[in-house]
Write an enzyme that holds these catalytic residues in place. Sequence first.
Site, PDB file in Angstrom:
ATOM      1  N   LYS A  80      -0.015  -2.380   5.927  1.00  0.00           N
ATOM      2  CA  LYS A  80       0.603  -3.482   5.197  1.00  0.00           C
ATOM      3  C   LYS A  80       1.689  -4.130   6.062  1.00  0.00           C
ATOM      4  O   LYS A  80       2.437  -3.433   6.767  1.00  0.00           O
ATOM      5  CB  LYS A  80       1.186  -2.924   3.900  1.00  0.00           C
ATOM      6  N   SER A 155       2.108  -5.058  -4.621  1.00  0.00           N
ATOM      7  CA  SER A 155       2.170  -5.957  -3.487  1.00  0.00           C
ATOM      8  C   SER A 155       1.228  -5.582  -2.339  1.00  0.00           C
ATOM      9  O   SER A 155       1.073  -6.348  -1.401  1.00  0.00           O
ATOM     10  CB  SER A 155       3.607  -6.026  -2.956  1.00  0.00           C
ATOM     11  N   SER A 179       3.374  -0.769  -6.416  1.00  0.00           N
ATOM     12  CA  SER A 179       2.662  -1.523  -5.386  1.00  0.00           C
ATOM     13  C   SER A 179       1.603  -0.743  -4.611  1.00  0.00           C
ATOM     14  O   SER A 179       0.805  -1.346  -3.901  1.00  0.00           O
ATOM     15  CB  SER A 179       3.662  -2.127  -4.396  1.00  0.00           C
TER      16      SER A 179
END
Length: 470
Positions: A80, A155, A179
Amino acid sequence: MSEIWQLPATELAQRIARRQLSSAEVVDAHLARIDAVNPALNAVVKILADEARAAAAVADRRLAAGEAVGPLHGVPFTVKENIDMAGLPTTWGVPALAKAVVPADAPVVERMRAAGAIPIGRTNLLDMALRVHTDSSLHGLTRNPWHPGRTAGGSSGGEAAALASGMSPIGLGNDIGGSLRNPANACGIASIRPSAGRVPDAGYVPAEDRMLAVQLMNVQGPMARRVADVRLGLRVLMGAHPRDPWSIDAPFDGPAVARPIRVAVLPEPPGGSTDPKVAATVRRAAAALADAGYVVEEASPPRYADAVNCWARFIMGDFGSVLAMLSPMMGAEAMAFLDGFNAAVTPLADLAAWSQLMVERDGIARAWSSFMADRPLLLSPTWTQLPFEHGFDSATPAGAAATKELMRPVVPANLLGLPSACVPAGRDADTGLPIGVLITGRRLREDLCLEAAEAIEARLGVATPIDPVR
């Protein structure tokens, strides 16, 4: 035979170690898969092709030379883009940080490399990770592989979409408000939010010194298609690290517990509505656990709604102090969601309110700890509604409030520092979307969470990777 990109991380590692596959073959297969499906999803925002091929060649030479290798030797992984990688920008999904190049890997990247894994790409996230829908003002919208019109969650939405579609076998995300688990639920993969301190959390961007909410509630963790891969990833990542002074060394396997294990089942969590399809999936997961030898009973931990509200006041109160700095970096939709979310949260008026919030948190934690003394695990939905249409969360204040309501099952674990695993347990017949369930456990009992998640996976698991639905 399965395509190479369809294999789970554990099997890839085993085949590479046995010389049945080369790391070069595995990396090339995943790079080809990225080329084939990423244009439809926009999950991987930076492809590390040259670096990955060079690392794979080194990995194959080391194996040929008989060197000792790690448990993920030669296996590609994705990261990420708010997790530091040396020499690359940690963008947090916003143009203002597009050139924020960092000098060193985050501890979790460092540990994946030490285990032999090879970074293959960077994945998309929403602006500053402050939303549950992955639409970045820097990189654009990530689509859900199961339904192009519905959210991939957030996220860590780029990571989940990449895993679900076979672009990566294992990856790294983080979680301050679900997330790791929100996108796992939306995209039909597995993940775990580790206990506070279990996995080190450190970075350079936006700052090395972390806000209070980040210190107490944020964690780094693994994401994958199978629970066994999540377990392997967690074993690689866990343990104290000097860059995180609050990280700890603790054994993965905890003390023996009384068997059969009792599981509290909460199909319709307090604090809002639950889609009957979601509640039915939770009850099927409970039946799967009963079939596996668990004792299941419908029961709610005490002060459940208090835990959800305390989390919201804590995170919005803390981030409220820096929103004036963050808001110029964030896109209009991201700010609209935050404004709508914040409107439904009671503000903290003064220092006394902050102190009372921490007192409240302590009381909730004690109540949950007492409840879980007899029931080490809690089974609930991950989200109480199906993944929403793109932009629903930011289009209106009502949409933001509904999003806050549907994600309520994920946040007690953040507030209380508990482990919480997401595993797919079925699909909605009308939309084709996966439905995940959540196994939350006592602190440092990730072993029990993953054991139960694996029992559900064995009976109700959703087959991935998939070709994106167009």
